[in-house]
Scaffold this motif. Structure first.
Motif, PDB file in Angstrom:
ATOM      1  N   GLY A  84       0.816  -1.212   0.000  1.00  0.00           N
ATOM      2  CA  GLY A  84       0.000   0.000   0.000  1.00  0.00           C
ATOM      3  C   GLY A  84       0.846   1.257   0.000  1.00  0.00           C
ATOM      4  O   GLY A  84       0.565   2.222  -0.728  1.00  0.00           O
ATOM      5  N   LEU A  85       1.910   1.249   0.803  1.00  0.00           N
ATOM      6  CA  LEU A  85       2.822   2.402   0.835  1.00  0.00           C
ATOM      7  C   LEU A  85       3.544   2.568  -0.486  1.00  0.00           C
ATOM      8  O   LEU A  85       3.734   3.695  -0.960  1.00  0.00           O
ATOM      9  CB  LEU A  85       3.828   2.242   1.982  1.00  0.00           C
ATOM     10  CG  LEU A  85       3.263   2.350   3.392  1.00  0.00           C
ATOM     11  CD1 LEU A  85       4.311   1.975   4.432  1.00  0.00           C
ATOM     12  CD2 LEU A  85       2.721   3.749   3.641  1.00  0.00           C
ATOM     13  N   LEU A  87       2.471   1.759  -3.462  1.00  0.00           N
ATOM     14  CA  LEU A  87       1.540   2.344  -4.426  1.00  0.00           C
ATOM     15  C   LEU A  87       1.326   3.831  -4.184  1.00  0.00           C
ATOM     16  O   LEU A  87       1.350   4.625  -5.120  1.00  0.00           O
ATOM     17  CB  LEU A  87       0.194   1.602  -4.390  1.00  0.00           C
ATOM     18  CG  LEU A  87       0.210   0.165  -4.904  1.00  0.00           C
ATOM     19  CD1 LEU A  87      -1.169  -0.460  -4.739  1.00  0.00           C
ATOM     20  CD2 LEU A  87       0.674   0.081  -6.341  1.00  0.00           C
ATOM     21  N   SER A  88       1.141   4.211  -2.936  1.00  0.00           N
ATOM     22  CA  SER A  88       0.889   5.631  -2.670  1.00  0.00           C
ATOM     23  C   SER A  88       2.147   6.472  -2.869  1.00  0.00           C
ATOM     24  O   SER A  88       2.081   7.565  -3.423  1.00  0.00           O
ATOM     25  CB  SER A  88       0.313   5.834  -1.274  1.00  0.00           C
ATOM     26  OG  SER A  88       1.232   5.459  -0.284  1.00  0.00           O
ATOM     27  N   ARG A  89       3.294   5.962  -2.469  1.00  0.00           N
ATOM     28  CA  ARG A  89       4.550   6.707  -2.621  1.00  0.00           C
ATOM     29  C   ARG A  89       4.892   6.934  -4.098  1.00  0.00           C
ATOM     30  O   ARG A  89       5.293   8.010  -4.498  1.00  0.00           O
ATOM     31  CB  ARG A  89       5.679   5.964  -1.923  1.00  0.00           C
ATOM     32  CG  ARG A  89       7.022   6.695  -1.939  1.00  0.00           C
ATOM     33  CD  ARG A  89       8.121   5.915  -1.239  1.00  0.00           C
ATOM     34  NE  ARG A  89       8.606   4.835  -2.100  1.00  0.00           N
ATOM     35  CZ  ARG A  89       8.472   3.537  -1.853  1.00  0.00           C
ATOM     36  NH1 ARG A  89       7.852   3.117  -0.780  1.00  0.00           N
ATOM     37  NH2 ARG A  89       8.943   2.636  -2.680  1.00  0.00           N
ATOM     38  N   LYS A  90       4.725   5.923  -4.895  1.00  0.00           N
ATOM     39  CA  LYS A  90       5.126   6.010  -6.291  1.00  0.00           C
ATOM     40  C   LYS A  90       4.088   6.671  -7.188  1.00  0.00           C
ATOM     41  O   LYS A  90       4.431   7.263  -8.202  1.00  0.00           O
ATOM     42  CB  LYS A  90       5.421   4.616  -6.845  1.00  0.00           C
ATOM     43  CG  LYS A  90       6.711   4.040  -6.346  1.00  0.00           C
ATOM     44  CD  LYS A  90       7.021   2.746  -7.055  1.00  0.00           C
ATOM     45  CE  LYS A  90       8.374   2.257  -6.670  1.00  0.00           C
ATOM     46  NZ  LYS A  90       9.462   3.014  -7.264  1.00  0.00           N
ATOM     47  N   ASP A  92       0.826   8.393  -6.148  1.00  0.00           N
ATOM     48  CA  ASP A  92      -0.245   9.269  -5.668  1.00  0.00           C
ATOM     49  C   ASP A  92      -0.520  10.452  -6.587  1.00  0.00           C
ATOM     50  O   ASP A  92      -1.641  10.933  -6.659  1.00  0.00           O
ATOM     51  CB  ASP A  92       0.059   9.774  -4.261  1.00  0.00           C
ATOM     52  CG  ASP A  92      -0.679   8.970  -3.200  1.00  0.00           C
ATOM     53  OD1 ASP A  92      -1.435   8.056  -3.567  1.00  0.00           O
ATOM     54  OD2 ASP A  92      -0.493   9.254  -2.012  1.00  0.00           O
ATOM     55  N   ASP A  93       0.506  10.931  -7.274  1.00  0.00           N
ATOM     56  CA  ASP A  93       0.320  12.090  -8.138  1.00  0.00           C
ATOM     57  C   ASP A  93      -0.055  11.715  -9.565  1.00  0.00           C
ATOM     58  O   ASP A  93      -0.117  12.580 -10.429  1.00  0.00           O
ATOM     59  CB  ASP A  93       1.594  12.938  -8.147  1.00  0.00           C
ATOM     60  CG  ASP A  93       1.908  13.510  -6.770  1.00  0.00           C
ATOM     61  OD1 ASP A  93       0.965  13.709  -5.983  1.00  0.00           O
ATOM     62  OD2 ASP A  93       3.093  13.750  -6.484  1.00  0.00           O
ATOM     63  N   SER A 118      -7.059   0.196  -0.751  1.00  0.00           N
ATOM     64  CA  SER A 118      -6.727   1.572  -1.121  1.00  0.00           C
ATOM     65  C   SER A 118      -7.927   2.323  -1.701  1.00  0.00           C
ATOM     66  O   SER A 118      -7.847   3.515  -1.945  1.00  0.00           O
ATOM     67  CB  SER A 118      -5.579   1.590  -2.138  1.00  0.00           C
ATOM     68  OG  SER A 118      -6.030   1.125  -3.403  1.00  0.00           O
ATOM     69  N   GLN A 119      -9.023   1.617  -1.916  1.00  0.00           N
ATOM     70  CA  GLN A 119     -10.259   2.194  -2.437  1.00  0.00           C
ATOM     71  C   GLN A 119     -10.052   2.875  -3.788  1.00  0.00           C
ATOM     72  O   GLN A 119     -10.591   3.943  -4.061  1.00  0.00           O
ATOM     73  CB  GLN A 119     -10.876   3.150  -1.419  1.00  0.00           C
ATOM     74  CG  GLN A 119     -11.237   2.449  -0.139  1.00  0.00           C
ATOM     75  CD  GLN A 119     -11.828   3.381   0.890  1.00  0.00           C
ATOM     76  OE1 GLN A 119     -11.770   4.592   0.772  1.00  0.00           O
ATOM     77  NE2 GLN A 119     -12.416   2.812   1.914  1.00  0.00           N
ATOM     78  N   THR A 120      -9.227   2.238  -4.631  1.00  0.00           N
ATOM     79  CA  THR A 120      -9.041   2.703  -6.001  1.00  0.00           C
ATOM     80  C   THR A 120      -9.531   1.620  -6.942  1.00  0.00           C
ATOM     81  O   THR A 120      -9.765   0.485  -6.538  1.00  0.00           O
ATOM     82  CB  THR A 120      -7.558   3.013  -6.300  1.00  0.00           C
ATOM     83  OG1 THR A 120      -6.793   1.821  -6.106  1.00  0.00           O
ATOM     84  CG2 THR A 120      -7.028   4.108  -5.406  1.00  0.00           C
ATOM     85  N   CYS A 122      -9.230  -0.826 -10.416  1.00  0.00           N
ATOM     86  CA  CYS A 122      -8.178  -1.589 -11.067  1.00  0.00           C
ATOM     87  C   CYS A 122      -8.762  -2.305 -12.281  1.00  0.00           C
ATOM     88  O   CYS A 122      -9.865  -2.851 -12.217  1.00  0.00           O
ATOM     89  CB  CYS A 122      -7.592  -2.610 -10.090  1.00  0.00           C
ATOM     90  SG  CYS A 122      -6.242  -3.571 -10.775  1.00  0.00           S
TER      91      CYS A 122
END
Length: 143
Positions: A84-85, A87-90, A92-93, A118-120, A122
């Motif tokens: 999860g980290l 995905l968000s680190r790489k 998020d933008d 992550s509630q996104t 896919c």
């Protein structure tokens, strides 16, 4: 998520997605002699997938199936948090991201649970190549 085994066309598909603006990550594996155009796989994703397989006592090339229970058990909680980290680190933008690693096909329950958390959304791209062509390509590459 691009799903498929080695030599099945996943790199070609993923390169096409990159050309269309899909973010594949910032630490891609470099090209090699047997794949001179590149793999289009983020090293951090590949390394995490290897750790997940190691933790459940499997290798990517094993023929025995991996159970859904093996990939969703609580002993993988650290890897789930790390995923999860990652995905968000790489990403998020980025409005659209792409994940490609042949290991994703056998680790799908792990990754879909991380993505659900992550509630996104896919989607999946599954290239189809004649299995005999895949075998011949693997034989040419690996003897």
């Amino acid at each position: 998520m691009v799903l498929g085994m080695h030599r099945s066309g996943t790199s070609a598909i993923t390169k096409g997605l990159e050309v269309l603006g899909v973010n594949l990550g910032d630490n891609l594996l470099p090209p090699k002699d047997d794949n001179p155009k590149g793999f289009f796989e983020d090293r951090d994703l590949v390394n995490l997938n290897e750790r997940v397989l190691e933790k459940i006592g499997r290798k990517w090339h094993a023929l025995s199936p991996i159970s859904h229970e093996d990939l969703t058990k609580s002993s993988l909680i650290d890897e789930r948090v790390e995923a999860g980290l990652l995905l968000s680190r790489k990403f998020d933008d980025s409005p659209t991201i792409g994940l490609k690693d042949p290991r994703l096909s056998i680790l799908l329950p792990f990754w879909t649970s991380v993505i659900d958390d992550s509630q996104t959304g896919c989607g999946f791209v599954i290239p189809v190549r004649n299995p005999l062509e895949v075998a011949l390509s693997l034989n040419k590459r690996n003897g």
